[in-house]
Design a protein around this motif. Sequence first.
Motif, short mmCIF file in Angstrom:
data_model
loop_
_atom_site.label_atom_id
_atom_site.label_comp_id
_atom_site.label_asym_id
_atom_site.label_seq_id
_atom_site.Cartn_x
_atom_site.Cartn_y
_atom_site.Cartn_z
N GLU A 1 1.28 1.89 -3.69
CA GLU A 1 0.27 2.30 -4.15
C GLU A 1 -0.27 3.85 -3.81
O GLU A 1 -0.81 4.60 -4.67
N VAL A 2 0.24 4.34 -2.61
CA VAL A 2 -0.34 5.65 -2.42
C VAL A 2 0.84 6.70 -2.55
O VAL A 2 0.78 7.94 -1.99
N GLY B 1 -5.16 5.77 7.62
CA GLY B 1 -6.42 6.33 8.14
C GLY B 1 -6.15 7.33 9.08
O GLY B 1 -7.27 7.62 9.84
N LYS C 1 0.84 -1.19 0.26
CA LYS C 1 -0.17 -0.02 -0.01
C LYS C 1 0.87 1.17 0.04
O LYS C 1 0.47 2.26 -0.59
N THR D 1 -2.18 13.65 3.02
CA THR D 1 -2.94 12.77 2.08
C THR D 1 -2.41 11.07 2.34
O THR D 1 -3.14 10.26 2.42
N PHE D 2 -0.87 11.18 2.11
CA PHE D 2 -0.45 9.93 2.30
C PHE D 2 -0.80 9.21 3.33
O PHE D 2 -0.84 7.96 3.44
N ALA E 1 -3.13 9.63 5.77
CA ALA E 1 -4.49 9.09 5.71
C ALA E 1 -4.92 7.94 4.78
O ALA E 1 -5.63 7.16 5.29
N ASP E 2 -4.13 7.98 3.46
CA ASP E 2 -4.58 6.61 2.73
C ASP E 2 -4.03 5.33 3.38
O ASP E 2 -4.44 4.28 3.05
N LEU E 3 -2.59 5.72 4.00
CA LEU E 3 -2.12 4.44 4.45
C LEU E 3 -2.35 3.97 5.74
O LEU E 3 -2.64 2.69 6.03
#
Length: 256
Positions: free
Chosen positions: A91-92, A162, A88, A155-156, A158-160
Amino acid sequence: MIGTGIHGAVTWVDLSTPDVASAVHFYRELFGWTDVEESETPMGQYFIGIAGDRRVGGMMGQGPELAGTPAMWTTFIYADDIEATVVKVEEVGGTVLEKPFDIPGDARVAVVADSTGAVFGLFAGPQIEGEYFSREIGGVSWVELLTRAPDVAETFYADLFGWTAETSTTSGVTYTTFLMGEEMVAGLMMMPDQVPAGAPNHWGSYFTVADCHLAEAQAVELGGQILVPTKILDMGKFAVLCDPQGAVFNVMEYVE
């Protein structure tokens, strides 16, 4: 603060240094660690500083493959599935620097960089009870990301993991706290202007001290440097220091 063994929680800090014997002496004297545990690992000797009965952080000498690499403290974040988390990361927008590998204690670690280039570690292993952060003298009380692209970093993470971000401005200083639910995880700041342009975005560790000014003086006596002299905040005083091998860290004296 969030518990240590939860996905997305800060679980450890670790020093990589070209002279581990000197580092052990420096931090033990500076923080008054009550003990330093030593163990043999496939990667060499590993030292763990102890404050009271709490394990603070690890220290290890750099292998030949890291010759010339600056000494640095690395923040480790717990991953309940480290293989999936590493996938992930890419991916992010992050980068995998070291794929997951086994370490003693039935655990696995990996080293990655976020989408702004800041390096951190992932840790997966036996659940660790309680909170990692501590205001006990000599303990790690906080970690903080300094980056020139805070929006990208928010953003990174948050995506990785939460994480959510809560930003406020006090006395002209903007500060972001990463949260999981209502629990604080870590901090985020725009890289200060006084930091050299060549310095990479990075995670920093805060160690609790009884007297910030005294810690500055002791660090210099032990061969370290003062990078940012003591500054006063609502919660206490902090300074940015550097050990004899060049590893940067922060000290924090909290208001009672």
